[in-house]
Write a protein that holds these residues in place. Structure first.
Motif, PDB file in Angstrom:
ATOM      1  N   VAL A   5       0.868  -1.169   0.000  1.00 18.74           N
ATOM      2  CA  VAL A   5       0.000   0.000   0.000  1.00 18.74           C
ATOM      3  C   VAL A   5       0.906   1.221   0.000  1.00 18.74           C
ATOM      4  N   VAL A   6       0.637   2.175  -0.903  1.00  9.43           N
ATOM      5  CA  VAL A   6       1.447   3.387  -0.981  1.00  9.43           C
ATOM      6  C   VAL A   6       0.563   4.585  -0.649  1.00  9.43           C
ATOM      7  N   PHE A   7       1.004   5.387   0.308  1.00 14.88           N
ATOM      8  CA  PHE A   7       0.321   6.618   0.682  1.00 14.88           C
ATOM      9  C   PHE A   7       1.149   7.779   0.164  1.00 14.88           C
ATOM     10  N   LEU A   8       0.469   8.751  -0.443  1.00 15.66           N
ATOM     11  CA  LEU A   8       1.130   9.882  -1.082  1.00 15.66           C
ATOM     12  C   LEU A   8       0.473  11.165  -0.614  1.00 15.66           C
ATOM     13  N   GLN A   9       1.296  12.146  -0.248  1.00 12.86           N
ATOM     14  CA  GLN A   9       0.779  13.446   0.157  1.00 12.86           C
ATOM     15  C   GLN A   9       0.814  14.389  -1.043  1.00 12.86           C
ATOM     16  N   ARG A  10      -0.349  14.886  -1.407  1.00 17.44           N
ATOM     17  CA  ARG A  10      -0.425  15.863  -2.497  1.00 17.44           C
ATOM     18  C   ARG A  10      -0.731  17.220  -1.870  1.00 17.44           C
ATOM     19  N   ALA A  11       0.290  18.049  -1.746  1.00 17.86           N
ATOM     20  CA  ALA A  11       0.113  19.357  -1.114  1.00 17.86           C
ATOM     21  C   ALA A  11       1.199  20.298  -1.593  1.00 17.86           C
ATOM     22  N   GLN A  12       0.931  21.591  -1.491  1.00 19.00           N
ATOM     23  CA  GLN A  12       1.931  22.591  -1.838  1.00 19.00           C
ATOM     24  C   GLN A  12       2.996  22.677  -0.746  1.00 19.00           C
ATOM     25  N   LYS A  13       2.556  22.661   0.510  1.00 20.25           N
ATOM     26  CA  LYS A  13       3.465  22.703   1.647  1.00 20.25           C
ATOM     27  C   LYS A  13       3.395  21.345   2.318  1.00 20.25           C
ATOM     28  N   HIS A  14       4.466  20.594   2.260  1.00 23.73           N
ATOM     29  CA  HIS A  14       4.476  19.237   2.809  1.00 23.73           C
ATOM     30  C   HIS A  14       4.799  19.247   4.292  1.00 23.73           C
ATOM     31  N   ALA A  15       3.856  18.753   5.063  1.00 24.80           N
ATOM     32  CA  ALA A  15       4.046  18.602   6.505  1.00 24.80           C
ATOM     33  C   ALA A  15       4.136  17.105   6.800  1.00 24.80           C
ATOM     34  N   THR A  16       4.613  16.771   7.974  1.00 21.91           N
ATOM     35  CA  THR A  16       4.677  15.361   8.362  1.00 21.91           C
ATOM     36  C   THR A  16       3.264  14.846   8.610  1.00 21.91           C
ATOM     37  N   ILE A  17       2.952  13.727   7.983  1.00 20.04           N
ATOM     38  CA  ILE A  17       1.662  13.070   8.145  1.00 20.04           C
ATOM     39  C   ILE A  17       1.852  11.922   9.125  1.00 20.04           C
TER      40      ILE A  17
END
Length: 103
Positions: A5-17
């Motif tokens: 399973v791959v989780f991807l953050q799509r955001a302009q400013k990347h914060a820790t998820i």
């Protein structure tokens, strides 16, 4: 069987998820509907408390492992539930049909 399973953050400013996910397989066992949690399918359980796997990433995180299905169990669906905590809290609940991919 192996899962990934791959989780991807799509955001302009990347914060820790940060958060957790659970995985379960639904199908039939000798014709009777049954749902099995990851803890029941993993020969060497890695899941944390309550069968949850931890999420902690900035750009992406790949979660993978091995599962063993009981004899007579015919899988039909995989359900993945993820819960992200913090300022961007979110719950994701998705089901996918079981497909075999031979490598």
């Amino acid at each position: 069987f192996k899962y990934r399973v791959v989780f991807l953050q799509r955001a302009q400013k990347h914060a820790t998820i940060k958060g957790h996910l659970t995985l379960e397989v639904s199908g039939t066992d000798d014709g009777i509907p049954r749902t099995l949690a990851l803890t029941a399918l993993t020969p060497d359980p890695k899941p944390g408390q309550g069968g949850r796997l931890e999420l902690n990433f900035v750009y992406f995180q790949m979660v993978e492992g091995d599962i063993t299905l009981p004899a007579g169990f015919v899988p039909a669906f995989v359900r993945i539930r993820a819960e992200v905590s913090g300022a961007r809290s979110q719950r994701i609940d998705r089901s996918f049909e079981w497909h075999l991919v031979e490598i």
